[in-house]
Design an enzyme around this catalytic site. Structure first.
Site, PDB file in Angstrom:
ATOM      1  N   LYS A 195      11.144   6.440 -44.254  1.00  0.00           N
ATOM      2  CA  LYS A 195      10.092   5.466 -44.582  1.00  0.00           C
ATOM      3  C   LYS A 195       8.745   5.905 -44.018  1.00  0.00           C
ATOM      4  O   LYS A 195       7.706   5.753 -44.672  1.00  0.00           O
ATOM      5  CB  LYS A 195      10.470   4.091 -44.031  1.00  0.00           C
TER       6      LYS A 195
ATOM      7  N   HIS B 249      35.294  22.388 -80.009  1.00  0.00           N
ATOM      8  CA  HIS B 249      34.542  21.127 -80.064  1.00  0.00           C
ATOM      9  C   HIS B 249      35.405  19.942 -79.643  1.00  0.00           C
ATOM     10  O   HIS B 249      35.425  18.895 -80.290  1.00  0.00           O
ATOM     11  CB  HIS B 249      33.966  20.908 -81.458  1.00  0.00           C
TER      12      HIS B 249
END
Length: 514
Positions: free
Chosen positions: A137, A278
């Site tokens: 922070k 695929h």
């Protein structure tokens, strides 16, 4: 006054070297707690224990060490706010320039076999996340490091910037700090959710986190960016695979490899091979040897096998390796590969050859992202059991036919819906995948099988809503059908099968794969 660094780490990799350079090159002093203070002292480095600095002893067996205003005041003070500086002076608090913190090994602990809930709870860090969050922070005024991999970069930045890391560097470190605490909290929440809410079918809150393992060249298409992430602290699944040779794995490679792994994990007792294109199988077969299984799978659809993904459930031997080099393949995965086979495969140096000893290492859940959220479901890992199947026709299957039906059913489960699969001699003969209506899939699978459909088996991942598919299958020579059943018009299909002399079996379970 010398700079002040707070060092409190569970993972002490690189700690001593970092501390020595901080003292020698940048005139740092240290405050540390517990094992970190001992490690520094044992290395001959000057250090002030947190308890001595705060005047408060460690209590509750070490649960409370750094939770003190003299620590968090030094971390959170804003150097450009006069009131903050006055508070530091009035309370004899030194501003902290560097916070080096990493956390108790919670994920490593819960990954161990037999760990108990109390043992896991004791590895939930409290002071560490508080310091990390506070330091992150306050990045405009200090630097926070939470990973030993950052140490060298920080030292280089200090030299580049004459001892004052840039705001951009501190911001980057702060982001890493917040990501670290977020990941840590997610691991705890997921663990407690699994252990304390086992009665719930689906958790009220579900977190998905991962660490980037590799940036990929692109996604499904070249204009899509992509990356590969792994979950957990211990590499599992594809992250644990060893690549023996070949180009870097692509996004599509990994998707197809996972589809291949899912199919091959259905078969453990017999050598099995699958070839994927695929995400759908173009060839799956069982054999007396892994070479025979691969040859059968390849011959099932040799045209589609070109450029395919191969998965084998037995080690690659020289004979199989020789067969694998006879066509163009993208990837091959197997539990292992002997030395002679590796030499043979090296002739096709671009083929990606992976070793994954545990091919059954699938996830327990699947996640699909949709607009505004995601969907979570349990993996479709139901084990096929012929003893629960219902033979609904007058004609009954022989033992061999039942085994063929089981093979076809196991493979059909992994074909995109609507899915139809024709098989014979434990080999796929025709695959109809992803069609918008079931009879369309039936026609595709039968057309691909051709003359081989005579006396073959047909599997359907969903029920037949009409008897047209049964009649089409019978006309092609199919002798037995396995399907879930459950249609309002099941009786029509059963009557058609009886009239045409087919065997039909209902499994009572559906395997749609969207």
């Amino acid at each position: 006054m010398a700079r002040l660094a707070l060092l409190s780490v569970s993972n002490k990799t690189g700690l001593i070297d970092l501390a020595r350079r901080l003292v020698k090159e940048f005139d740092f002093e240290f405050i540390s707690s517990g094992g970190t203070a001992k490690a520094l002292k044992d290395a001959g480095l000057p250090v002030t224990k947190v308890a001595d600095y705060t005047g408060s002893p460690e209590i509750l067996g070490g649960r409370v060490k750094t939770l003190h205003p003299r620590i968090h005041g030094g971390i959170l003070a804003r150097r450009d706010v006069p009131e903050d500086i006055a508070d530091l002076a009035n309370n004899q608090i030194r501003p902290i320039d560097l916070v080096v913190v990493n956390l108790y090994p919670f994920e490593e602990t819960i990954a161990k076999q037999g760990v108990t809930l109390p043992e896991a709870i004791e590895q939930i860090d409290i002071g560490g996340p508080a310091m990390l969050r506070g330091a992150s922070k306050n990045f405009p005024h200090l630097t926070v490091l939470c990973d030993p991999a950052q140490y060298e970069e920080y030292l280089q930045e200090m030299h580049r910037s004459n001892g004052e890391p840039s705001l951009e560097f501190r911001k980057k470190c702060a982001l890493k700090g917040f990501l670290h605490t977020s990941s840590y909290d997610q691991a705890i929440a997921a663990y407690l959710s699994q252990n304390l809410s086992k009665e719930a079918e689906s958790p009220q809150h579900y977190t998905l986190k991962g660490k980037q393992l590799q940036s990929l060249r692109y996604g499904e298409n070249p204009h899509q960016s992509a990356a590969w992430y792994e979950t957990g602290t211990t590499s599992t699944g594809w992250a644990a695979a060893t690549k023996l040779q070949g180009k870097e794995l692509s996004y599509n490679n990994l998707v197809d490899l996972e589809a291949a792994r899912r199919i091959i994990s259905e078969f453990t007792d017999t050598p099995a091979a699958t070839i994927i294109k695929h995400t759908n199988p173009c060839g799956v077969a069982l054999g007396q040897s892994i070479q025979e299984a691969y040859q059968k799978a390849f011959n099932a659809d040799s045209v589609s096998a070109f450029g395919g993904i191969v998965a084998l459930n037995r080690p690659i031997d020289a004979g199989t390796a020789t067969e694998l080099t006879k066509t163009f393949l993208e990837c091959v995965v197997a539990p292992s590969c002997d030395a002679e086979a590796q030499e043979i495969l090296a002739a096709k140096s671009k083929v990606r050859v992976l070793i994954l000893p545990d091919l059954s290492c699938g996830p327990k859940e699947t996640v699909k992202v949709i607009a505004g959220g995601f969907l979570l479901q349990a993996s479709d890992d139901a084990v096929a059991n012929t003893s629960t199947w219902q033979i609904v026709t007058e004609k009954k299957p022989s033992d061999d036919e039942l085994e063929e039906l089981l093979f076809a059913w196991k493979v059909c489960k992994h074909v995109k819906s609507n899915a139809i699969l024709v098989s014979g001699d434990r080999t796929t003969l025709g695959v109809g995948a992803g069609q918008m209506n079931r009879v369309g899939s039936v026609k595709i699978a039968l057309e691909q099988a051709g003359e081989k459909a005579k006396a073959a088996i047909l599997a359907s991942d969903g029920f037949f809503p009409f008897d047209d598919s049964v009649k089409t299958a019978a006309a092609a020579g199919i002798k037995a059908i396995v399907q879930p059943g459950g249609s309002m018009r099941d009786q029509d299909s059963i009557l058609a099968a009886n009239e045409l002399g087919l065997v039909m079996v209902f499994t009572g379970i559906r395997h749609f794969l969207h």
